[in-house]
Write a protein that holds these residues in place. Structure first.
Motif, PDB file in Angstrom:
ATOM      1  N   TYR A  26       0.840  -1.188   0.000  1.00 22.81           N
ATOM      2  CA  TYR A  26       0.000   0.000   0.000  1.00 22.81           C
ATOM      3  C   TYR A  26       0.877   1.240   0.000  1.00 22.81           C
ATOM      4  CZ  TYR A  26      -2.828  -3.735   1.834  1.00 22.81           C
ATOM      5  OH  TYR A  26      -3.433  -4.939   2.002  1.00 22.81           O
ATOM      6  N   LYS A  27       0.450   2.235  -0.746  1.00 22.09           N
ATOM      7  CA  LYS A  27       1.141   3.519  -0.716  1.00 22.09           C
ATOM      8  C   LYS A  27       0.134   4.621  -0.969  1.00 22.09           C
ATOM      9  CE  LYS A  27       3.701   4.772  -4.279  1.00 22.09           C
ATOM     10  NZ  LYS A  27       2.825   5.755  -4.870  1.00 22.09           N
ATOM     11  N   GLU A  28       0.539   5.811  -0.610  1.00 23.21           N
ATOM     12  CA  GLU A  28      -0.331   6.967  -0.835  1.00 23.21           C
ATOM     13  C   GLU A  28      -0.541   7.173  -2.330  1.00 23.21           C
ATOM     14  OE1 GLU A  28      -1.938   8.875   1.444  1.00 23.21           O
ATOM     15  OE2 GLU A  28      -1.202   7.412   2.893  1.00 23.21           O
ATOM     16  N   ASN A  29      -1.645   7.786  -2.651  1.00 27.30           N
ATOM     17  CA  ASN A  29      -1.978   8.052  -4.043  1.00 27.30           C
ATOM     18  C   ASN A  29      -0.850   8.854  -4.703  1.00 27.30           C
ATOM     19  OD1 ASN A  29      -3.333   8.284  -6.424  1.00 27.30           O
ATOM     20  ND2 ASN A  29      -4.941   9.599  -5.652  1.00 27.30           N
ATOM     21  N   GLY A  30      -0.346   8.340  -5.804  1.00 28.10           N
ATOM     22  CA  GLY A  30       0.749   8.989  -6.512  1.00 28.10           C
ATOM     23  C   GLY A  30       0.681   8.682  -7.991  1.00 28.10           C
ATOM     24  N   GLU A  31       1.752   8.874  -8.654  1.00 25.57           N
ATOM     25  CA  GLU A  31       1.841   8.604 -10.087  1.00 25.57           C
ATOM     26  C   GLU A  31       2.113   7.118 -10.331  1.00 25.57           C
ATOM     27  OE1 GLU A  31       1.323  10.958 -12.427  1.00 25.57           O
ATOM     28  OE2 GLU A  31       0.889  12.322 -10.780  1.00 25.57           O
ATOM     29  N   ILE A  32       1.711   6.625 -11.486  1.00 23.07           N
ATOM     30  CA  ILE A  32       1.909   5.220 -11.814  1.00 23.07           C
ATOM     31  C   ILE A  32       3.394   4.856 -11.834  1.00 23.07           C
ATOM     32  CG2 ILE A  32       1.884   5.500 -14.319  1.00 23.07           C
ATOM     33  CD1 ILE A  32       0.181   2.843 -14.331  1.00 23.07           C
ATOM     34  N   GLU A  33       4.238   5.805 -12.207  1.00 20.58           N
ATOM     35  CA  GLU A  33       5.679   5.538 -12.225  1.00 20.58           C
ATOM     36  C   GLU A  33       6.194   5.245 -10.829  1.00 20.58           C
ATOM     37  OE1 GLU A  33       4.300   8.320 -13.573  1.00 20.58           O
ATOM     38  OE2 GLU A  33       4.522   7.899 -15.710  1.00 20.58           O
ATOM     39  N   SER A  34       5.689   5.962  -9.832  1.00 21.56           N
ATOM     40  CA  SER A  34       6.137   5.713  -8.457  1.00 21.56           C
ATOM     41  C   SER A  34       5.636   4.362  -7.965  1.00 21.56           C
ATOM     42  CB  SER A  34       5.700   6.838  -7.514  1.00 21.56           C
ATOM     43  OG  SER A  34       4.307   6.846  -7.328  1.00 21.56           O
ATOM     44  N   ASP A  35       4.451   3.943  -8.425  1.00 20.24           N
ATOM     45  CA  ASP A  35       3.935   2.617  -8.067  1.00 20.24           C
ATOM     46  C   ASP A  35       4.833   1.521  -8.643  1.00 20.24           C
ATOM     47  OD1 ASP A  35       1.823   4.033  -7.006  1.00 20.24           O
ATOM     48  OD2 ASP A  35       0.473   3.596  -8.678  1.00 20.24           O
ATOM     49  N   ARG A  36       5.201   1.678  -9.891  1.00 22.80           N
ATOM     50  CA  ARG A  36       6.076   0.692 -10.532  1.00 22.80           C
ATOM     51  C   ARG A  36       7.430   0.643  -9.842  1.00 22.80           C
ATOM     52  NH1 ARG A  36       4.465   2.616 -16.499  1.00 22.80           N
ATOM     53  NH2 ARG A  36       2.493   1.526 -16.630  1.00 22.80           N
ATOM     54  N   ASN A  37       7.998   1.805  -9.535  1.00 25.01           N
ATOM     55  CA  ASN A  37       9.293   1.827  -8.858  1.00 25.01           C
ATOM     56  C   ASN A  37       9.208   1.185  -7.479  1.00 25.01           C
ATOM     57  OD1 ASN A  37      10.508   3.096 -11.018  1.00 25.01           O
ATOM     58  ND2 ASN A  37      10.245   5.145 -10.164  1.00 25.01           N
ATOM     59  N   TYR A  38       8.116   1.410  -6.788  1.00 25.11           N
ATOM     60  CA  TYR A  38       7.898   0.789  -5.485  1.00 25.11           C
ATOM     61  C   TYR A  38       7.868  -0.734  -5.637  1.00 25.11           C
ATOM     62  CZ  TYR A  38       5.921   0.102  -0.834  1.00 25.11           C
ATOM     63  OH  TYR A  38       5.711  -0.287   0.466  1.00 25.11           O
ATOM     64  N   GLY A  39       7.149  -1.211  -6.643  1.00 25.28           N
ATOM     65  CA  GLY A  39       7.088  -2.650  -6.898  1.00 25.28           C
ATOM     66  C   GLY A  39       8.442  -3.232  -7.257  1.00 25.28           C
ATOM     67  N   ILE A  40       9.192  -2.529  -8.077  1.00 25.97           N
ATOM     68  CA  ILE A  40      10.530  -2.996  -8.459  1.00 25.97           C
ATOM     69  C   ILE A  40      11.423  -3.115  -7.229  1.00 25.97           C
ATOM     70  CG2 ILE A  40      12.642  -2.318  -9.692  1.00 25.97           C
ATOM     71  CD1 ILE A  40      10.748  -1.155 -11.877  1.00 25.97           C
ATOM     72  N   ALA A  41      11.307  -2.157  -6.312  1.00 22.75           N
ATOM     73  CA  ALA A  41      12.137  -2.168  -5.107  1.00 22.75           C
ATOM     74  C   ALA A  41      11.826  -3.359  -4.199  1.00 22.75           C
ATOM     75  CB  ALA A  41      11.962  -0.864  -4.343  1.00 22.75           C
ATOM     76  N   THR A  42      10.597  -3.889  -4.273  1.00 20.92           N
ATOM     77  CA  THR A  42      10.227  -5.010  -3.410  1.00 20.92           C
ATOM     78  C   THR A  42      10.342  -6.363  -4.105  1.00 20.92           C
ATOM     79  OG1 THR A  42       7.886  -4.846  -4.019  1.00 20.92           O
ATOM     80  CG2 THR A  42       8.622  -3.566  -2.116  1.00 20.92           C
ATOM     81  N   ALA A  43      10.600  -6.368  -5.398  1.00 19.65           N
ATOM     82  CA  ALA A  43      10.619  -7.600  -6.193  1.00 19.65           C
ATOM     83  C   ALA A  43      11.791  -8.511  -5.812  1.00 19.65           C
ATOM     84  CB  ALA A  43      10.685  -7.264  -7.677  1.00 19.65           C
ATOM     85  N   HIS A  44      11.527  -9.817  -5.885  1.00 17.00           N
ATOM     86  CA  HIS A  44      12.549 -10.827  -5.620  1.00 17.00           C
ATOM     87  C   HIS A  44      12.922 -11.626  -6.861  1.00 17.00           C
ATOM     88  CE1 HIS A  44      10.798 -10.155  -1.582  1.00 17.00           C
ATOM     89  NE2 HIS A  44      12.071 -10.197  -1.247  1.00 17.00           N
ATOM     90  N   GLY A  45      12.200 -11.446  -7.931  1.00 19.61           N
ATOM     91  CA  GLY A  45      12.434 -12.225  -9.145  1.00 19.61           C
ATOM     92  C   GLY A  45      13.679 -11.801  -9.892  1.00 19.61           C
ATOM     93  N   LYS A  46      14.211 -12.757 -10.642  1.00 17.65           N
ATOM     94  CA  LYS A  46      15.361 -12.475 -11.502  1.00 17.65           C
ATOM     95  C   LYS A  46      14.938 -11.572 -12.661  1.00 17.65           C
ATOM     96  CE  LYS A  46      18.830 -14.817 -14.309  1.00 17.65           C
ATOM     97  NZ  LYS A  46      19.297 -16.086 -14.821  1.00 17.65           N
ATOM     98  N   ASN A  47      13.712 -11.738 -13.091  1.00 18.24           N
ATOM     99  CA  ASN A  47      13.145 -10.933 -14.176  1.00 18.24           C
ATOM    100  C   ASN A  47      11.914 -10.205 -13.638  1.00 18.24           C
ATOM    101  OD1 ASN A  47      14.830 -11.873 -16.447  1.00 18.24           O
ATOM    102  ND2 ASN A  47      13.936 -13.842 -15.901  1.00 18.24           N
ATOM    103  N   ILE A  48      11.626  -9.053 -14.225  1.00 21.04           N
ATOM    104  CA  ILE A  48      10.493  -8.243 -13.773  1.00 21.04           C
ATOM    105  C   ILE A  48       9.608  -7.916 -14.962  1.00 21.04           C
ATOM    106  CG2 ILE A  48       9.803  -6.012 -12.790  1.00 21.04           C
ATOM    107  CD1 ILE A  48      12.362  -6.080 -11.142  1.00 21.04           C
ATOM    108  N   GLY A  49       8.308  -8.108 -14.753  1.00 21.37           N
ATOM    109  CA  GLY A  49       7.325  -7.720 -15.755  1.00 21.37           C
ATOM    110  C   GLY A  49       6.419  -6.657 -15.165  1.00 21.37           C
ATOM    111  N   LEU A  50       6.055  -5.694 -15.972  1.00 20.35           N
ATOM    112  CA  LEU A  50       5.171  -4.623 -15.525  1.00 20.35           C
ATOM    113  C   LEU A  50       3.850  -4.748 -16.243  1.00 20.35           C
ATOM    114  CD1 LEU A  50       7.744  -1.693 -15.679  1.00 20.35           C
ATOM    115  CD2 LEU A  50       7.018  -2.961 -13.661  1.00 20.35           C
ATOM    116  N   PHE A  51       2.774  -4.757 -15.487  1.00 18.93           N
ATOM    117  CA  PHE A  51       1.447  -4.812 -16.077  1.00 18.93           C
ATOM    118  C   PHE A  51       1.032  -3.400 -16.437  1.00 18.93           C
ATOM    119  CE2 PHE A  51      -3.146  -4.495 -15.840  1.00 18.93           C
ATOM    120  CZ  PHE A  51      -3.508  -5.485 -16.716  1.00 18.93           C
ATOM    121  N   VAL A  52       0.620  -3.220 -17.671  1.00 16.17           N
ATOM    122  CA  VAL A  52       0.171  -1.913 -18.134  1.00 16.17           C
ATOM    123  C   VAL A  52      -1.238  -2.065 -18.668  1.00 16.17           C
ATOM    124  CG1 VAL A  52       0.614  -0.023 -19.723  1.00 16.17           C
ATOM    125  CG2 VAL A  52       2.519  -1.302 -18.756  1.00 16.17           C
ATOM    126  N   LYS A  53      -2.141  -1.262 -18.176  1.00 12.36           N
ATOM    127  CA  LYS A  53      -3.528  -1.309 -18.648  1.00 12.36           C
ATOM    128  C   LYS A  53      -3.801  -0.091 -19.482  1.00 12.36           C
ATOM    129  CE  LYS A  53      -8.281  -1.760 -17.219  1.00 12.36           C
ATOM    130  NZ  LYS A  53      -8.934  -0.790 -17.984  1.00 12.36           N
TER     131      LYS A  53
END
Length: 88
Positions: free
Chosen positions: A61-88
Motif C-alpha cells: 500500500y502507498k499513498e496516491n501517486g503517479e503510476i511511475e512511483s507505483d512501478r518503482n515501489y514494486g521494483i524495489a520489493t521484487a525478488h524475481g530475476k526478471n520483472i514484468g510490468l502490467f500496463v492497462k
C-alpha cells in the motif's frame, strides 16, 4: 522466478481476473506484486483475499501517486530475476 508488478487504483472490475491469469498461466514460478495506490473501491479487499489464498501474491500500500512511483515501489520489493510490468 519472475516478478509481475501491478499498480492498482480503482481496479475492482479487472484485478481478480488479471491476477488470476498470471497465477494460472504456464509459468508458475511467479511473484505477483500488487501496489494499491490510494484506491477508493474494493480493489484492496479483492487483492487481500487473493493473497490469503496464494502466497505468490504480495500486496503493498502507498499513498496516491503517479503510476511511475507505483512501478518503482514494486521494483524495489521484487525478488524475481526478471520483472514484468502490467500496463492497462
Amino acid at each position: 522466478m519472475i516478478s509481475v508488478i501491478i499498480p492498482v487504483y480503482n481496479g475492482e472490475e479487472y484485478i481478480a481476473e488479471t491476477v488470476g491469469h498470471i497465477l494460472h498461466g504456464k509459468y508458475q514460478d511467479v511473484e505477483v506484486i500488487v501496489v494499491i495506490d490510494g484506491t477508493h473501491d474494493k480493489s484492496q479487499d479483492i487483492c487481500e483475499a487473493i493473497a490469503e489464498k496464494d502466497d505468490r501474491v504480495k500486496v503493498y500500500y502507498k499513498e496516491n501517486g503517479e503510476i511511475e512511483s507505483d512501478r518503482n515501489y514494486g521494483i524495489a520489493t521484487a525478488h524475481g530475476k526478471n520483472i514484468g510490468l502490467f500496463v492497462k
